[in-house]
Design an enzyme around this catalytic site. Structure first.
Site, PDB file in Angstrom:
ATOM      1  N   GLU A  27       0.859  -1.235  -0.165  1.00 35.48           N
ATOM      2  CA  GLU A  27      -0.037   0.104   0.013  1.00 35.48           C
ATOM      3  C   GLU A  27       0.662   1.110   0.072  1.00 35.48           C
ATOM      4  O   GLU A  27       1.876   1.305   0.813  1.00 35.48           O
ATOM      5  CB  GLU A  27      -0.927  -0.040   1.240  1.00 35.48           C
ATOM      6  CG  GLU A  27      -1.721   1.092   1.280  1.00 35.48           C
ATOM      7  CD  GLU A  27      -2.819   1.308   2.380  1.00 35.48           C
ATOM      8  OE1 GLU A  27      -3.781   2.362   2.258  1.00 35.48           O
ATOM      9  OE2 GLU A  27      -2.756   0.420   3.178  1.00 35.48           O
ATOM     10  N   CYS A 229      -6.619   1.409   2.664  1.00 33.27           N
ATOM     11  CA  CYS A 229      -7.443   2.449   2.911  1.00 33.27           C
ATOM     12  C   CYS A 229      -7.442   3.416   1.594  1.00 33.27           C
ATOM     13  O   CYS A 229      -8.339   4.176   1.091  1.00 33.27           O
ATOM     14  CB  CYS A 229      -7.206   3.209   4.109  1.00 33.27           C
ATOM     15  SG  CYS A 229      -7.798   2.489   5.553  1.00 33.27           S
ATOM     16  N   ASN A 353     -12.089  -2.750   0.929  1.00 31.30           N
ATOM     17  CA  ASN A 353     -11.053  -2.864   1.883  1.00 31.30           C
ATOM     18  C   ASN A 353     -11.665  -2.519   3.318  1.00 31.30           C
ATOM     19  O   ASN A 353     -12.148  -1.346   3.358  1.00 31.30           O
ATOM     20  CB  ASN A 353     -10.071  -2.113   1.426  1.00 31.30           C
ATOM     21  CG  ASN A 353      -8.924  -1.806   2.654  1.00 31.30           C
ATOM     22  OD1 ASN A 353      -8.176  -2.688   2.930  1.00 31.30           O
ATOM     23  ND2 ASN A 353      -8.994  -0.778   3.327  1.00 31.30           N
ATOM     24  N   GLU A 354     -11.488  -3.358   4.296  1.00 28.78           N
ATOM     25  CA  GLU A 354     -12.044  -2.821   5.645  1.00 28.78           C
ATOM     26  C   GLU A 354     -13.302  -2.332   5.526  1.00 28.78           C
ATOM     27  O   GLU A 354     -13.500  -1.313   6.262  1.00 28.78           O
ATOM     28  CB  GLU A 354     -10.808  -2.198   6.293  1.00 28.78           C
ATOM     29  CG  GLU A 354      -9.664  -2.683   6.633  1.00 28.78           C
ATOM     30  CD  GLU A 354      -8.699  -1.764   7.204  1.00 28.78           C
ATOM     31  OE1 GLU A 354      -9.037  -0.845   7.577  1.00 28.78           O
ATOM     32  OE2 GLU A 354      -7.735  -2.353   7.863  1.00 28.78           O
TER      33      GLU A 354
END
Length: 791
Positions: A27, A229, A353-354
């Site tokens: 990331e 994120c 994502n999350e």
């Protein structure tokens, strides 16, 4: 008589395939791409830095004017750009004899220059007026000593690209790139770039060789990218400067890729884009695992209307075609035009994502159906939020089961003690349900102790391969001068990179994963080391969290005797907002201590102002050890029960909850031993348990590698005392001939690798010959041992 411990390894009957179990996750945070893995040495190469990236940013950030006998003005314009997607460019207006220009300061201490190394320089330029055509480009020290230089003739009145190669005469890790011109007139510059020729595998627009090699040496089975994120935070309009990460913006001519706000508060050039990610995966033998947004931003609760999801779903379908389609398909042709006519062989695709909130899971179903219908061979990965338990975690798993997701992406960052207490986490998961993709995990530290505990946990991931499909530590990279998050697996500056103890554990497990899980039965190892099951007792406190909150009617009840303590009936106001200190308002209120093993805390509250809510701390031992109930956390969207052990936090469970302004709430916290329940306005909020570590005498697993036939045994001794045991190989069919041992041992639990000692903690390798189906071994205290046994 004490029985000697034995590990019985059944080599004749594999339990389950290990497939692509251990991989890596990239990331772009901590300047992991620009200023990191992406080898570009110029910072702000297209003059697109903007306050939208970070409040301190401006178009000339990392650039300085240079005047050497001449005078000039340095400005940024956008009236006649090189391209519309990156509209800004530098204007150097020279006003007389002598030379003047501009200088780039690079990342970190400056531009890293090594003697004898070659650097590929390029820029786009045009000129007007009486400016001399020759432009001098040089690599220099901060004091102006020239290490390399070249002259370019800029003769065009329209934008053209100019290139040269510079060879450095000295080594300087604080270097500068200087561009000088002479005469009078205007010189326009854009896309000023400097790359080492020696990138990983020599690729142009390539990767920094030392960092890329550290990753390649791990031999990961897959790489997840580009986040994180990073994937889903931003505007829903792909043309906006702060848009969500949209993969199609990352392809093609570098000058045409739009600069983007990175949600970790810096600029992202997108020079390292999807094509480069796929190439890198291919170069290191890792399967690509891209993550795409689902048209929902949980950070700002912005969602694409369901009837407008089509283009977002098309992005997912087009990505699969880009990766796997023949060269005569639309997106396969795009891939081929970039230089890769052969498909990349994409097998996995993650959506989201999350993710938290119903809005995501409602949209996920549309993506899932479309992908499954057109590409049934693709393994689709769902999301279960950023926590190990709670309503959103359960929502993610419910969605995965209903939709038939192949995997569920779990994330958690917890204390080492949480990991030791939850080694059995996946023991009860079923083989016929969606598999776990542990897409982000770490134990909050880069010490040897952190790595040791993670190694023990990885043995249990491997032993539960029936349910765990993929796992990758996170985050992967961190530039020491641009830290957004830690711990991280690899640390670097502009000229050094080193792997942490965590890195070497991950590398051991990837280098020696094996292909088939083998059954291991242990005998005589002894009992786990488990602390006394003490109840949660200690101090209690209320703490404002970016808020102004009033509390009243605070009481504590002994649920065994019925005794009630009044801890504050009259209203008390807590605040940590900026104006609170001037008003003499405290941010925290100590409520005393209790040694009761079963108690209930009750209180009323009202939020008066602020972005978030408050925290109830209980079981306080000291400032680094307590449990807490956070109400209105993370952008005022959470309720969390958590534990802090030796300064490292763990979320035990999480629910969605927003603390509204000027609304009265009644809160109840029940503690029974180590079991915890919470209620808000009479409704259940949480039910969890703060489990204590339960340390086994030895953590172990075994596998077989199909290509070599090698049997691989991994063992982790988390305890201080060594353990002697016999390793028995049963059902092997042949007598083994040699054993190679790779071991981490002999380190203090607080030891860490560093720039000064990058290999303080590294595995040691040795071997011995055997002529039997078993051998004795003493596993050192605090050790990670890998046996590779050759038949």
């Amino acid at each position: 008589m004490k029985i000697k411990p034995v590990l019985h390894i059944d080599c004749g009957s594999p339990v389950t395939p290990l497939n692509d179990l251990f991989g890596i996750f990239f990331e772009d945070l901590n300047h992991a791409a620009d200023g990191g893995l992406y080898a570009e040495l110029v910072q702000n190469r297209s003059f697109e830095f903007d306050p939208i990236d970070h409040p301190s940013y401006h178009a000339l950030m990392a650039w300085e004017k240079v005047e050497r006998g001449g005078q000039a003005e340095l400005t940024v314009e956008n009236e006649a750009p090189l391209n519309a997607r990156n509209p800004h460019y530098a204007v150097l207006e020279l006003k007389g004899p002598g030379s003047a220009g501009l200088m780039n300061t690079g990342f970190n201490s400056g531009i890293s220059i090594r003697q004898g190394e070659k650097y590929r320089f390029s820029f786009y330029a045009r000129r007007e007026g009486g400016l001399e055509e020759r432009v001098t480009v040089s690599l220099e020290s901060a004091a102006g000593e020239v290490y390399a230089h070249a002259r370019l003739t800029v003769g065009a009145v329209g934008w053209e690209k100019y290139e040269t190669v510079l060879e450095a005469g000295e080594t300087d890790f604080s270097g500068r790139l200087v561009i000088l011109a002479e005469g009078q007139g205007r010189l326009y510059l854009d896309m000023v770039s400097l790359f080492p020729v020696n990138t990983y595998l020599g690729r142009e627009n390539g990767l920094r060789a030392d960092i890329a090699k550290l990753l390649a040496d791990m031999k990961p089975r897959f790489m997840r990218f580009p986040g994180g994120c990073l994937v889903h935070d931003g505007s829903l309009n792909e043309e906006d400067r702060d848009s969500m990460y949209r993969w199609k913006n990352t392809l093609g001519d570098l000058a045409q890729r739009p600069a983007r706000r990175n949600n970790w508060q810096y600029n992202q050039t997108l020079g390292l884009g999807y094509y480069e990610y796929f190439l890198f995966c291919e170069d290191i033998g890792a399967k690509p695992l891209p993550v795409l947004p689902a048209g929902y931003d949980p950070h700002h609760q912005a969602a694409v209307p369901l009837d407008e999801l089509g283009p977002w779903i098309d992005d997912a379908l087009d990505l699969i075609e880009f990766a796997n389609g023949a060269a005569d398909t639309k997106w396969g042709a795009v891939r081929a035009s970039l230089g890769h006519p052969e498909p990349f062989g994409l097998e996995y695709l993650a959506i989201g994502n999350e993710e938290v909130g119903e809005a995501f899971f409602e949209r996920y179903a549309y993506f899932h159906r479309a992908i499954r219908e057109r590409y049934p061979e693709i393994q689709i990965i769902n999301s279960s939020g950023p926590f190990a338990a709670g309503s959103e975690y359960d929502r993610g798993w419910k969605s995965a089961r209903e939709n038939g997701s192949d995997l569920v992406d779990e994330h958690y960052y917890q204390s080492p003690e949480w990991f030791l207490a939850n080694m059995d986490r996946y023991d009860s998961f079923k083989a016929d349900e969606p598999k776990i993709f542990l897409g982000e995990y770490a134990t909050w530290g880069n010490t040897y102790y952190n790595a040791l505990v993670e190694a023990a946990f990885m043995t249990r991931l491997e032993r539960n391969a029936h349910a765990v499909g993929l796992a990758c530590y996170a985050p992967m990279l961190c530039n020491v001068d641009y830290v957004n998050w830690k711990p991280d697996m690899i640390w670097f500056n502009n000229h050094q990179a080193f792997g942490t103890a965590n890195y070497y554990v991950q590398k051991l497990f990837m280098n020696h994963q094996g292909d088939e899980l083998l059954r291991v039965e242990a005998a005589g190892l002894g009992q786990p080391c488990k602390p006394e099951e003490t109840p949660v007792t200690g101090g209690l406190a209320l703490v404002a969290d970016q808020s102004d909150v009033a509390f009243e009617s605070i009481s504590l009840t002994n649920d065994e005797t019925g005794e009630v303590l009044d801890l504050g009936h009259s209203p008390v106001r807590l605040s940590n907002l900026p104006e609170a200190e001037a008003e003499g308002i405290a941010a925290a209120l100590e409520l005393g201590k209790t040694d009761w093993s079963a108690y209930t805390l009750r209180l009323k509250c009202r939020k008066l102002a602020g972005r978030r809510g408050f925290v109830i701390r209980f079981g306080i031992t000291d400032a680094d050890n307590f449990l807490y109930w956070e109400v209105g956390g993370w952008q005022n969207q959470d309720s969390i029960i958590g534990a802090r052990v030796n300064g490292r936090g763990s979320c035990l469970t999480q629910n969605m909850f927003t603390l509204e302004l000027a609304k009265d709430y009644e809160l109840v916290l029940e503690v029974r031993g180590r079991r915890i329940r919470s209620f808000i306005n009479g409704l259940p909020d949480h039910q969890t348990e703060d489990r204590l570590p339960n340390v086994e005498p030895l953590y172990f697993t075994a596998s077989r590698e199909q290509g070599t036939g090698d049997v691989i045994v991994k063992a982790v001794n988390v305890q201080e005392q060594p353990l002697s045991a016999r390793v028995m190989l049963e059902g092997l069919g042949v007598t083994p001939t040699a054993v190679r041992i790779y071991e981490l041992a002999g380190y203090a639990l607080t030891d860490e690798n560093s720039f000064a000692e990058p290999e303080r903690i590294v595995p040691k390798e040795r071997g011995f010959d055997i002529q039997a189906n078993g051998f004795d071994y003493e596993f050192p205290g605090h050790s990670v041992t890998v046996f590779r046994i050759k038949p």
